[in-house]
Design a protein around this motif. Structure first.
Motif: not given
Length: 289
Positions: A165, A168, A163, A176-180, A139, A49, A173, A259
């Motif tokens: 986290y 990111m 989002n 980028d926004e961290s949609d999960r 993700d 990472w 990442n 996203r």
């Protein structure tokens, strides 16, 4: 946390499945507790990472504390003793579920089955302690990981977190926004047992003539479909981009549009009572009522 053998009827089968998966991958998977080996795991995670302004994905001191607390750190080693994969999990209050918050395999061997072996080791570790469920987040735009989680392991998804986290800042990442999506893995279900034996939950996208297009993606191609087959119980199909990591680097604006598109598709479907329970080889999620 104390280990009680045969704490769950499926525990022995899970251990056998984990052993078989490791043999197929050509690795040995163990619960790692050695202090210096935990430093190696920190380094492996950085190699996968990269680092962020906060440092390593999981710093050594956190790994040491997790191990000391009796939670799970699974490590995969090649025959020459080289560390090639790791997965880290904690246990939720009341020992009701295992929460797996990072898992990674060394670059260059992602298709060898090491990740699958690590997850099967975590599954056996959990069932040995009477824990029947594992959860984690991933993700939604990374279709390769989605297929692994839902089709190869047998997990399902009913929850979308925006989002999760925050922004990111690691190398993969790319700000980028961290949609999960929240994966739920019922460890002793018939599907999970079959997957553990090497029989994935494969799903196939219907012919386009057998579907209705509900939405197009940022690339202009169909992104959300509804099956026209009355026996399919209004099954939806939701497409992820082919390679979001490459797209973030080449066209960050289109990546951001993906996203938003995926967020809208999943949140609407989940609110209507659907769950994601499989992914095709071409990156289409199957959502079933």
């Amino acid at each position: 946390m104390s280990l009680t053998l045969e704490a769950h009827p499926a525990a022995r089968h899970a251990r056998e499945a984990a052993t078989a998966a490791a043999e197929r991958a050509g690795v040995t998977v163990i619960e790692e507790t050695d202090r210096e080996k935990l430093r190696d795991i920190e380094g492996l995670l950085v190699s996968i990472w990269g680092t962020s302004p906060h440092g390593a994905p999981v710093p050594f001191d956190i790994l040491r504390a997790i191990s000391h607390a009796g939670c799970n750190i699974s490590a995969a080693y090649l025959p020459d003793g080289t560390l090639c994969g790791a997965a880290v999990a904690i246990v939720t209050p009341g020992d009701t579920a295992t929460y797996s918050f990072i898992a990674g395999v060394a670059p260059g061997i992602a298709d060898k089955g090491v990740g699958f072996a690590l997850k099967q080791h975590q599954r056996a570790w959990s069932l040995d302690r009477g824990i029947e469920t594992m959860t984690w987040t991933f993700d939604p735009l990374v279709s390769r990981n989605a297929r692994f989680n839902l089709s190869k392991l047998g997990a399902h998804v009913r929850q979308y977190e925006r989002n999760f986290y925050g922004l990111m800042e690691d190398e993969i990442n790319a700000n980028d926004e961290s949609d999960r999506l929240v994966a739920v893995w019922p460890l002793s279900s018939e599907t999970s047992i079959a997957c553990g034996e090497g029989t994935p939950r494969d799903v196939e996208l219907p012919e386009l003539g057998a579907t209705t297009i509900l939405k197009h993606g940022p690339d202009g191609e169909p992104q959300l479909l509804r099956s026209n087959d009355s026996t399919a119980d209004d099954t939806l199909w939701c497409r992820a981009p082919r390679d979001i990591v490459a797209l973030r680097a080449s066209d960050p604006e289109q990546a951001a549009l993906w996203r938003i598109t995926m967020r809208e598709s999943f949140e609407t479907a989940f609110a209507a009572g659907y769950q994601a329970d499989g992914v095709t080889r071409t990156g289409w999620y199957r959502l079933s009522k």
